[in-house]
Design a protein around this motif. Structure first.
Motif, PDB file in Angstrom:
ATOM      1  N   TYR A 421      -1.196   2.153  -1.889  1.00  0.00           N
ATOM      2  CA  TYR A 421      -1.365   1.936  -0.455  1.00  0.00           C
ATOM      3  C   TYR A 421      -1.979   3.163   0.171  1.00  0.00           C
ATOM      4  CZ  TYR A 421       2.966   4.619   0.351  1.00  0.00           C
ATOM      5  OH  TYR A 421       3.932   5.594   0.395  1.00  0.00           O
ATOM      6  N   SER A 423      -3.820   4.628   4.292  1.00  0.00           N
ATOM      7  CA  SER A 423      -3.966   4.352   5.715  1.00  0.00           C
ATOM      8  C   SER A 423      -5.093   5.197   6.291  1.00  0.00           C
ATOM      9  CB  SER A 423      -2.667   4.653   6.460  1.00  0.00           C
ATOM     10  OG  SER A 423      -2.330   6.021   6.352  1.00  0.00           O
ATOM     11  N   VAL A 440      -2.986  -2.120   1.486  1.00  0.00           N
ATOM     12  CA  VAL A 440      -1.912  -2.249   0.500  1.00  0.00           C
ATOM     13  C   VAL A 440      -2.390  -3.119  -0.651  1.00  0.00           C
ATOM     14  CG1 VAL A 440       0.492  -2.850   0.091  1.00  0.00           C
ATOM     15  CG2 VAL A 440      -0.223  -2.103   2.368  1.00  0.00           C
ATOM     16  N   ARG A 490       7.165  -2.255  -1.910  1.00  0.00           N
ATOM     17  CA  ARG A 490       5.921  -2.649  -1.253  1.00  0.00           C
ATOM     18  C   ARG A 490       6.205  -3.339   0.076  1.00  0.00           C
ATOM     19  NH1 ARG A 490       2.430  -7.006  -0.897  1.00  0.00           N
ATOM     20  NH2 ARG A 490       0.191  -6.501  -1.006  1.00  0.00           N
ATOM     21  N   ILE A 493       7.145  -0.764   2.660  1.00  0.00           N
ATOM     22  CA  ILE A 493       5.984  -0.010   3.135  1.00  0.00           C
ATOM     23  C   ILE A 493       5.216  -0.817   4.185  1.00  0.00           C
ATOM     24  CG2 ILE A 493       3.710   0.867   2.434  1.00  0.00           C
ATOM     25  CD1 ILE A 493       5.962   2.702   1.611  1.00  0.00           C
ATOM     26  N   ILE A 494       5.003  -2.105   3.920  1.00  0.00           N
ATOM     27  CA  ILE A 494       4.281  -2.957   4.867  1.00  0.00           C
ATOM     28  C   ILE A 494       5.027  -3.032   6.199  1.00  0.00           C
ATOM     29  CG2 ILE A 494       3.599  -5.352   5.321  1.00  0.00           C
ATOM     30  CD1 ILE A 494       2.885  -5.591   2.358  1.00  0.00           C
ATOM     31  N   TYR A 497       4.602   0.235   8.190  1.00  0.00           N
ATOM     32  CA  TYR A 497       3.299   0.340   8.846  1.00  0.00           C
ATOM     33  C   TYR A 497       3.212  -0.592  10.053  1.00  0.00           C
ATOM     34  CZ  TYR A 497       0.823   3.364   5.516  1.00  0.00           C
ATOM     35  OH  TYR A 497       0.389   4.432   4.776  1.00  0.00           O
ATOM     36  N   ILE A 504      -2.401  -4.414   8.933  1.00  0.00           N
ATOM     37  CA  ILE A 504      -2.250  -4.478   7.487  1.00  0.00           C
ATOM     38  C   ILE A 504      -3.436  -5.209   6.865  1.00  0.00           C
ATOM     39  CG2 ILE A 504      -0.768  -5.214   5.591  1.00  0.00           C
ATOM     40  CD1 ILE A 504       0.461  -3.095   7.434  1.00  0.00           C
ATOM     41  N   GLU A 506      -4.577  -6.492   3.197  1.00  0.00           N
ATOM     42  CA  GLU A 506      -4.179  -6.713   1.811  1.00  0.00           C
ATOM     43  C   GLU A 506      -5.401  -6.575   0.910  1.00  0.00           C
ATOM     44  OE1 GLU A 506      -1.146  -7.854   0.515  1.00  0.00           O
ATOM     45  OE2 GLU A 506       0.019  -8.307   2.331  1.00  0.00           O
TER      46      GLU A 506
END
Length: 509
Positions: A421, A423, A440, A490, A493-494, A497, A504, A506
């Motif tokens: 991941y 950003s 991600v 995971r 983490i999503i 954020y 997000i 993907e």
């Protein structure tokens, strides 16, 4: 004849119990390092040429005059190191942490301690990539007799900083959130201040969130050892039962190969008794004390590393015992426990050091610095001769032990499932407006995490050609032993954020 046959059969049975092991000897390569105490000694590839260089800071005496230094030694191969400038100021009573805080692909150095003239410091120097560092305008609460540690506690892809030690106003333990562009924000963590100890990040429960372990003297001059679980919106104290120590240090490592970090702590009790204790991590916040033959020491360090390449973690430890300074290597023999290798490493206290493969031969060598029993200042590199020697010897178990059936410890649980991941705050679609984006990747099973990273980059660049100019260096990958653990991390983490307003994206393949 029958007696002869029985003797032959018993001898043959004994031979079945023979275990091939390799002797470990360490050679002082006489690297020419200036000896220091109250020190921080670290391996680091400062010039990015593929081998480990050395950063050492601390105090020494020149004649009868106390001096302090921060020396940089460049690895020029063939057991040779060359002293050269680094730009880092001279300090002692401090600590070093290495990490890429600004995500430019070059390692930086965070350090804290005391400068010449008594001024305290806690800051970051930016790595240039040629072996030198330049100051930043980043200033944390100045402390000494403590620690500094990089770690991404909030899961946003950059390194935050954990600082602990004695400030001008007493002991502190503080977390600084990395807000990018050389900006750090002090968060209200509620962690008690400590001195004469350390504060370290540890993900004890493998949920992808960094927790905090502290040990040392609190504001009331009482020893503490406390684990704080990261609950995203704050830290919660766990009742671990780990012994409270001062003049203390910790080393985290999975000594029993069950996939989670165990804790070794060393230091002294309130009444001054040197203590070294190993605790097995049971993941539920409970840590069980493990009997081990380690020397009880204070005012030193420990470091885990697989120095004999057998798949389990061995221990390097140094410090002051009731019988004087010691420096020891303990071989992890799994069900048989740990054994003292009786190496020739110089006994030291007020010491620091690390495992590291400086000669690129595949086994772990030793960097160590500190004081001898007769107050000589020392800094040495010891070469691990296992690969070079390659000589097998045999060791047999006792007759009694041959009849005891034991269940072997499992092989080390190695990460197999990864996700990537990253950003950025950028004009990703070249619309003229910047926004926060989080990329991600899926959970995949790869033998090497860098395969994930390369695939991640390729897929992003197909859809977003400006990606290399936006945030290519900001890539984090996590490895997990099971897919369930990876999926849970995971998802967290999503959610993290999203809660911060990131869009997000993907990245599937």
């Amino acid at each position: 004849m029958l007696k002869t046959c029985l003797n032959f059969l018993f001898t043959a049975f004994l031979l079945l119990q023979i275990q091939v092991i390799y002797p470990q000897s360490f050679t002082d390569i006489r690297a020419g390092l200036t000896g220091v105490a109250e020190s921080s000694a670290s391996w680091m590839d400062t010039d990015r040429d593929g081998d480990l260089d050395i950063l050492v800071s601390g105090e020494f005496y020149q004649g009868n005059q106390p001096k302090i230094l921060s020396n940089h030694y460049r690895n020029i191969r063939n057991d040779k190191f060359s002293q050269t400038g680094s730009g880092i100021p001279d300090f002692f009573r401090g600590d070093i942490s290495i990490g890429d805080f600004d995500l430019d692909g070059i390692a930086d150095v965070a350090f804290m301690g005391e400068l010449k003239g008594g001024r305290r410091i806690a800051t970051i120097y930016k790595g240039i990539g040629n072996g030198t560092f330049i100051p930043t305008n980043i200033n944390f609460t100045p402390v000494r007799d403590g620690s500094i540690h990089f770690g991404d506690f909030d899961g946003d892809g950059d390194l935050d900083v954990l600082v602990a030690g004695e400030s001008e106003n007493g002991p502190v333990t503080q977390i600084y959130r990395n807000d990018r562009n050389n900006r750090f924000t002090l968060i209200q963590s509620g962690l008690p201040g400590i001195r004469r100890g350390v504060a370290r990040w540890i993900d004890y429960n493998l949920n992808g969130q960094l927790d905090v372990f502290i040990t040392g003297l609190n504001a009331a001059n009482v020893p503490v050892s406390i684990l704080f679980e990261n609950k995203v919106n704050g830290f919660v104290v766990l009742n671990t039962g780990i012994i409270a120590l001062k003049n203390s240090n910790v080393a985290f490592g999975d000594f029993d190969n069950d996939g989670d970090p165990d804790i070794l702590i060393l230091g002294e009790t309130q009444n001054g008794r040197p203590t070294t204790q190993l605790y097995r991590n049971n993941r539920n916040g409970n840590f069980a004390a493990v009997a081990a033959p380690f020397a009880n020491v204070t005012d030193g360090f420990a470091d885990w590393g697989d120095m004999d390449l057998d798949g389990d973690l061995d221990l390097l430890i140094s410090g002051q015992s009731v019988n004087g300074p010691v420096s020891k290597v303990y071989l992890n023999e799994r069900n048989a426990g740990f054994s003292d290798l009786k190496t020739n490493i110089i006994p030291l206290y007020n010491s620091s050091g690390q495992w590291g493969d400086y000669d690129l031969d595949g086994d772990l060598d030793i960097l160590i610095a500190g004081l001898t029993n007769d107050n000589q200042f020392v800094a040495k590199v010891y070469r691990n001769n296992m690969i070079e020697e390659g000589k097998a010897v045999v060791a047999t178990e006792s007759v009694e032990s041959m009849w005891i059936l034991t269940t072997p410890d499992p092989e080390r649980v190695k990460p197999q499932f990864y996700f990537v991941y990253s950003s950025s705050y950028s004009d990703l679609n070249q619309s003229g407006v910047k926004d926060y984006h989080a990329f991600v990747g899926p959970v995949k099973r790869f033998s090497k995490h860098y395969v994930m990273q390369e695939k991640f980059n390729d897929v992003i660049m197909q859809s977003y050609p400006t990606w290399p100019r936006i945030d290519q260096g900001n890539i984090i990958q996590n490895g997990f032993a099971t897919k369930q653990e990876a999926d849970q991390s995971r998802a967290r983490i999503i959610n993290e954020y999203r809660s911060k307003g990131f869009k997000i994206i993907e990245i599937n393949w």
